[in-house]
Design a protein around this motif. Structure first.
Motif, mmCIF file in Angstrom:
data_model
loop_
_atom_site.group_PDB
_atom_site.id
_atom_site.type_symbol
_atom_site.label_atom_id
_atom_site.label_comp_id
_atom_site.label_asym_id
_atom_site.label_seq_id
_atom_site.Cartn_x
_atom_site.Cartn_y
_atom_site.Cartn_z
ATOM 1 N N ALA A 21 0.748 -1.201 -0.013
ATOM 2 C CA ALA A 21 0.152 -0.128 -0.203
ATOM 3 C C ALA A 21 0.904 1.445 0.125
ATOM 4 O O ALA A 21 1.725 1.253 0.890
ATOM 5 C CB ALA A 21 -0.735 -0.003 1.245
ATOM 6 N N ILE A 22 0.873 2.148 -1.051
ATOM 7 C CA ILE A 22 1.886 3.234 -1.322
ATOM 8 C C ILE A 22 0.928 4.330 -1.116
ATOM 9 O O ILE A 22 -0.363 4.650 -1.759
ATOM 10 C CB ILE A 22 2.255 3.196 -2.533
ATOM 11 N N PRO A 23 1.402 5.225 -0.561
ATOM 12 C CA PRO A 23 0.818 6.769 -0.329
ATOM 13 C C PRO A 23 0.686 7.365 -1.482
ATOM 14 O O PRO A 23 1.436 7.210 -2.510
ATOM 15 C CB PRO A 23 1.471 7.586 0.585
ATOM 16 N N ASP A 24 -0.373 8.353 -1.789
ATOM 17 C CA ASP A 24 -0.203 8.983 -3.026
ATOM 18 C C ASP A 24 0.527 10.101 -3.147
ATOM 19 O O ASP A 24 0.981 10.586 -4.168
ATOM 20 C CB ASP A 24 -1.816 9.481 -3.269
ATOM 21 N N ALA A 25 0.893 10.581 -1.972
ATOM 22 C CA ALA A 25 1.783 11.754 -1.926
ATOM 23 C C ALA A 25 3.193 11.327 -2.359
ATOM 24 O O ALA A 25 3.671 10.259 -2.263
ATOM 25 C CB ALA A 25 2.016 12.381 -0.308
ATOM 26 N N PRO A 26 4.035 12.427 -3.029
ATOM 27 C CA PRO A 26 5.417 11.929 -3.235
ATOM 28 C C PRO A 26 6.410 11.461 -2.235
ATOM 29 O O PRO A 26 6.152 11.884 -1.228
ATOM 30 C CB PRO A 26 5.918 13.158 -3.850
ATOM 31 N N GLY A 27 7.103 10.443 -2.664
ATOM 32 C CA GLY A 27 7.916 9.726 -1.649
ATOM 33 C C GLY A 27 9.341 10.408 -1.589
ATOM 34 O O GLY A 27 9.475 11.509 -2.017
ATOM 35 N N PRO A 28 10.277 9.940 -0.916
ATOM 36 C CA PRO A 28 10.246 8.543 -0.252
ATOM 37 C C PRO A 28 9.678 8.450 0.951
ATOM 38 O O PRO A 28 9.039 9.297 1.718
ATOM 39 C CB PRO A 28 11.858 8.393 0.105
ATOM 40 N N TYR A 29 9.145 7.346 1.281
ATOM 41 C CA TYR A 29 8.324 6.763 2.517
ATOM 42 C C TYR A 29 9.217 5.956 3.561
ATOM 43 O O TYR A 29 9.761 5.102 3.128
ATOM 44 C CB TYR A 29 7.038 6.120 2.050
ATOM 45 N N PRO A 30 8.847 6.203 4.702
ATOM 46 C CA PRO A 30 9.166 5.120 5.743
ATOM 47 C C PRO A 30 8.297 3.653 5.436
ATOM 48 O O PRO A 30 7.150 4.034 4.998
ATOM 49 C CB PRO A 30 8.977 5.813 6.885
ATOM 50 N N ALA A 31 8.942 2.750 5.695
ATOM 51 C CA ALA A 31 7.914 1.477 5.497
ATOM 52 C C ALA A 31 7.680 0.753 6.836
ATOM 53 O O ALA A 31 8.677 0.766 7.677
ATOM 54 C CB ALA A 31 8.680 0.585 4.402
ATOM 55 N N VAL A 32 6.601 -0.087 6.618
ATOM 56 C CA VAL A 32 6.179 -0.778 7.700
ATOM 57 C C VAL A 32 5.852 -2.395 7.297
ATOM 58 O O VAL A 32 4.915 -2.192 6.257
ATOM 59 C CB VAL A 32 4.882 -0.132 8.501
ATOM 60 N N LEU A 33 6.400 -3.287 7.637
ATOM 61 C CA LEU A 33 6.251 -4.628 7.157
ATOM 62 C C LEU A 33 5.006 -5.105 8.085
ATOM 63 O O LEU A 33 5.109 -5.292 9.319
ATOM 64 C CB LEU A 33 7.265 -5.538 7.465
ATOM 65 N N VAL A 34 3.976 -5.678 7.382
ATOM 66 C CA VAL A 34 2.768 -6.130 8.100
ATOM 67 C C VAL A 34 2.729 -7.795 8.001
ATOM 68 O O VAL A 34 2.663 -8.360 6.837
ATOM 69 C CB VAL A 34 1.491 -5.573 7.376
ATOM 70 N N VAL A 35 2.805 -8.226 9.136
ATOM 71 C CA VAL A 35 2.965 -9.725 9.167
ATOM 72 C C VAL A 35 1.566 -10.213 9.537
ATOM 73 O O VAL A 35 1.297 -9.829 10.631
ATOM 74 C CB VAL A 35 4.205 -10.255 9.997
ATOM 75 N N HIS A 36 1.303 -11.333 8.780
ATOM 76 C CA HIS A 36 -0.058 -11.795 8.942
ATOM 77 C C HIS A 36 -0.025 -12.713 10.346
ATOM 78 O O HIS A 36 0.854 -13.033 10.848
ATOM 79 C CB HIS A 36 -0.603 -12.487 7.872
ATOM 80 N N THR A 37 -1.269 -13.047 11.048
ATOM 81 C CA THR A 37 -1.490 -14.078 11.888
ATOM 82 C C THR A 37 -1.402 -15.638 11.418
ATOM 83 O O THR A 37 -1.055 -15.707 10.197
ATOM 84 C CB THR A 37 -2.838 -13.849 12.778
ATOM 85 N N ALA A 38 -1.442 -16.265 12.258
ATOM 86 C CA ALA A 38 -1.638 -17.652 11.808
ATOM 87 C C ALA A 38 -2.522 -18.004 10.711
ATOM 88 O O ALA A 38 -2.318 -19.114 10.100
ATOM 89 C CB ALA A 38 -1.800 -18.805 13.020
ATOM 90 N N PHE A 39 -3.815 -17.169 10.618
ATOM 91 C CA PHE A 39 -4.808 -17.157 9.480
ATOM 92 C C PHE A 39 -4.251 -17.127 8.146
ATOM 93 O O PHE A 39 -4.757 -17.831 7.264
ATOM 94 C CB PHE A 39 -6.013 -16.732 10.002
ATOM 95 N N GLY A 40 -3.087 -16.454 7.875
ATOM 96 C CA GLY A 40 -2.683 -16.048 6.465
ATOM 97 C C GLY A 40 -3.094 -14.514 6.408
ATOM 98 O O GLY A 40 -3.533 -13.855 7.093
ATOM 99 N N ARG A 41 -2.523 -14.099 5.058
ATOM 100 C CA ARG A 41 -2.790 -12.781 4.805
ATOM 101 C C ARG A 41 -4.163 -12.487 4.202
ATOM 102 O O ARG A 41 -4.359 -12.743 3.093
ATOM 103 C CB ARG A 41 -1.758 -12.767 3.300
ATOM 104 N N GLY A 42 -5.186 -12.191 5.192
ATOM 105 C CA GLY A 42 -6.399 -11.907 4.853
ATOM 106 C C GLY A 42 -6.685 -10.303 4.821
ATOM 107 O O GLY A 42 -5.791 -9.474 4.515
ATOM 108 N N SER A 43 -7.885 -10.088 4.595
ATOM 109 C CA SER A 43 -8.311 -8.721 4.115
ATOM 110 C C SER A 43 -7.628 -8.078 5.450
ATOM 111 O O SER A 43 -7.576 -6.784 5.129
ATOM 112 C CB SER A 43 -9.738 -8.519 3.943
ATOM 113 N N HIS A 44 -7.785 -8.251 6.603
ATOM 114 C CA HIS A 44 -7.375 -7.566 7.585
ATOM 115 C C HIS A 44 -5.970 -6.815 7.522
ATOM 116 O O HIS A 44 -5.531 -6.033 7.749
ATOM 117 C CB HIS A 44 -7.486 -8.103 9.033
#
Length: 92
Positions: A21-44
């Motif tokens: 998910a990339i902001p619409d504003a010009p970068g550069p951007y700090p990044a955050v790694l979003v790691v899923h739960t045991a359920f997997g990579r769902g909509s949350h």
């Protein structure tokens, strides 16, 4: 508002299908790694990434199981976790 982009990576025969998910504003951007739960990579995970992007971060939702696997069935989750647990190289 932010934009969602697929990010795929091939590793040990598995297609790891994340989303950035990339902001619409010009970068550069700090990044955050979003790691899923045991359920997997769902909509949350997608929602969290988009919320981060709306705040000016690049949010990358990872896929540790491959093929964007997601399940709420406990037996299926055990199989997904077991596959990663048995093959430590699967995470490298």
């Amino acid at each position: 508002m932010s934009t969602l982009h697929p990010v795929t990576f091939e590793h040990n025969g598995a297609c790891l299908a994340g989303e950035a998910a990339i902001p619409d504003a010009p970068g550069p951007y700090p990044a955050v790694l979003v790691v899923h739960t045991a359920f997997g990579r769902g909509s949350h995970m997608r929602d969290v990434s988009l919320q981060l992007a709306d705040q000016g971060y690049l949010g990358l939702a990872v896929d540790m199981y491959g093929d964007a696997a997601y399940s709420e069935n406990h037996e299926e989750i055990a199989k997904l976790i077991g596959k990663v647990d048995r093959d430590g190289d699967a995470l490298v």
